[in-house]
Design an enzyme around this catalytic site. Structure first.
Site, PDB file in Angstrom:
ATOM      1  NE  ARG A  44     -66.531 -57.547  45.192  1.00 33.17           N
ATOM      2  CZ  ARG A  44     -67.001 -58.672  44.665  1.00 33.17           C
ATOM      3  NH1 ARG A  44     -67.165 -58.785  43.355  1.00 33.17           N
ATOM      4  NH2 ARG A  44     -67.322 -59.692  45.445  1.00 33.17           N
TER       5      ARG A  44
ATOM      6  CG  HIS B 258     -64.978 -63.834  48.143  1.00 31.56           C
ATOM      7  ND1 HIS B 258     -65.637 -65.040  48.152  1.00 31.56           N
ATOM      8  CD2 HIS B 258     -65.204 -63.308  46.911  1.00 31.56           C
ATOM      9  CE1 HIS B 258     -66.244 -65.216  46.985  1.00 31.56           C
ATOM     10  NE2 HIS B 258     -65.986 -64.182  46.219  1.00 31.56           N
TER      11      HIS B 258
END
Length: 384
Positions: free
Chosen positions: A172, A283
């Site tokens: 991320r 997710h």
């Protein structure tokens, strides 16, 4: 006829709550909540693809009062949606899991506690009168798994959810650029960001620094932040395969759900194992950027697996109309994570109540508009 919200009419949508939450949460906490894998295309895709699902109103149909209640795993809930598991909730807003768990009990919808949330199994069991679900990050050691299952049985947890979509942690970029780690480090930049959000800072001082409360019994006393990060990596860096789910099915006497299913192969394995349901999820776009949206996965899987177990969905839903769209496409139930965290970030202790009431009002309006008395009637309104 009035559609005025029960709590805060200034925030009639998830987008309004998000804007307010961004102003109240430190940047590192908001970025942790918002961040997706790589370029965050699948975060966008999850939301965007819902917008293309259309419903057909039938205005001359005889109308009855809307009843949003649904029966799921032997429990009647007041609406066909619940609160999805979110890790490190107490980082984003102090006592967030407690706030949401109490709101879920009050409004009679399910709350799912994550293994890596910041309230313990036992605390949430008390707050929800044991009317909660638990999402298990499968540990490497079976002895730890077995002890967590024992604790869940001791407090009569309603549903066990096994998470399967984290064979590796997502890259991320927001978190990498911010230097955000698991758990977060005390850096000058983070301190400055926290200082600019005085309400968050004061509430955090009152509540204490967040920690992985469920996992505390398995941690060495006096473990510092660096050691805690290593503990998490060493303890939960294992892949969950069909054999591990099958072993849990043999051990767990209650309802068992697998979360993270998006492929026909995994859906078929779940049917063979004998799970009670699946949650179609990616997710929240946090693990893979090159995947399809959850609503597309749902439309593929529901045709062949609707009769085998309950099919639920999370990731990408942002409104009552999105819940209606998911149900119209064949989902039995929907879960939402980020919207509830926006609610708590925006409104603190009242955020759970407001967000649930808001979503119920939005869903009811859609059902009234398309003339559906019950959630299970929504597939008849889908424009294919």
């Amino acid at each position: 006829m009035s559609n005025t919200l029960q709590y805060y009419p200034k925030y009639p949508s998830v987008q309004d709550l998000k804007k307010k939450a961004k102003k109240r949460m430190p940047k590192f906490a908001f970025d942790y909540l918002e961040g997706g894998c790589n370029d965050e295309l699948n975060v966008w895709r999850n939301e965007e693809d819902f917008k293309h699902i259309l419903l057909m109103p039938r205005y001359l149909k005889k109308r009855k009062e809307v009843d949003m209640s649904v029966d799921l795993f032997g429990t009647t809930y007041s609406a066909p949606f619940g609160i999805a598991p979110v890790g490190l909730q107490g980082l984003m807003w102090p006592n967030a899991p407690d706030i949401l768990a109490k709101a879920a009990l009050k409004h009679n919808i399910p709350f799912i506690l994550s293994t890596v949330s910041t309230s313990s199994i036992e605390q949430i069991a008390v707050l929800t009168e044991s009317k909660f679900w638990f999402q298990l990050y499968h540990p490497k050691e079976n002895s730890l798994r077995d002890d967590i299952l024992r604790r869940l049985q001791d407090v009569e947890c309603q549903v066990l959810v096994v998470l399967v979509d984290v064979p590796s942690f997502g890259l991320r970029y927001r978190e990498i650029r911010a230097g955000l780690s698991m758990p977060p480090k005390h850096t000058l930049r983070n301190f400055i960001q926290a200082a600019t959000r005085p309400i968050w800072a004061l509430e955090t001082l009152r509540a204490g620094m967040p920690s992985f409360a469920t996992l505390k019994p398995y941690m060495r006393k006096g473990m510092d932040i660096k050691q805690l990060g290593k503990f998490m990596n060493d303890t939960f860096s294992g892949k969950v395969d069909a054999d591990k789910v099958r072993a849990i099915r043999d051990l767990w006497p209650g309802k068992l759900v697998v979360k993270g299913v998006v492929s026909e192969e995994d859906a078929e394995l779940c049917a063979q194992i004998g799970v009670d349901g699946i949650i179609i999820s990616n997710h929240g776009g946090r693990q893979i950027d090159a995947g399809e949206s959850t609503i597309q996965s749902l439309k593929r899987l529901v045709t062949h697996y609707k009769s085998k177990y309950k099919i639920m969905i999370d990731s990408g839903l942002r409104s009552g109309p999105d819940i209606a769209r998911a149900l119209a496409c064949g989902a039995d139930f929907a879960f939402m994570g980020r919207p509830f965290m926006y609610g708590v970030g925006a409104l603190g202790n009242k955020g759970g109540d407001h967000t649930i009431a808001m979503l119920k009002a939005q869903l009811k309006q859609v059902m009234e508009q398309v003339c559906c008395e019950r959630p299970e009637e929504l597939p008849s309104c889908l424009i294919k």
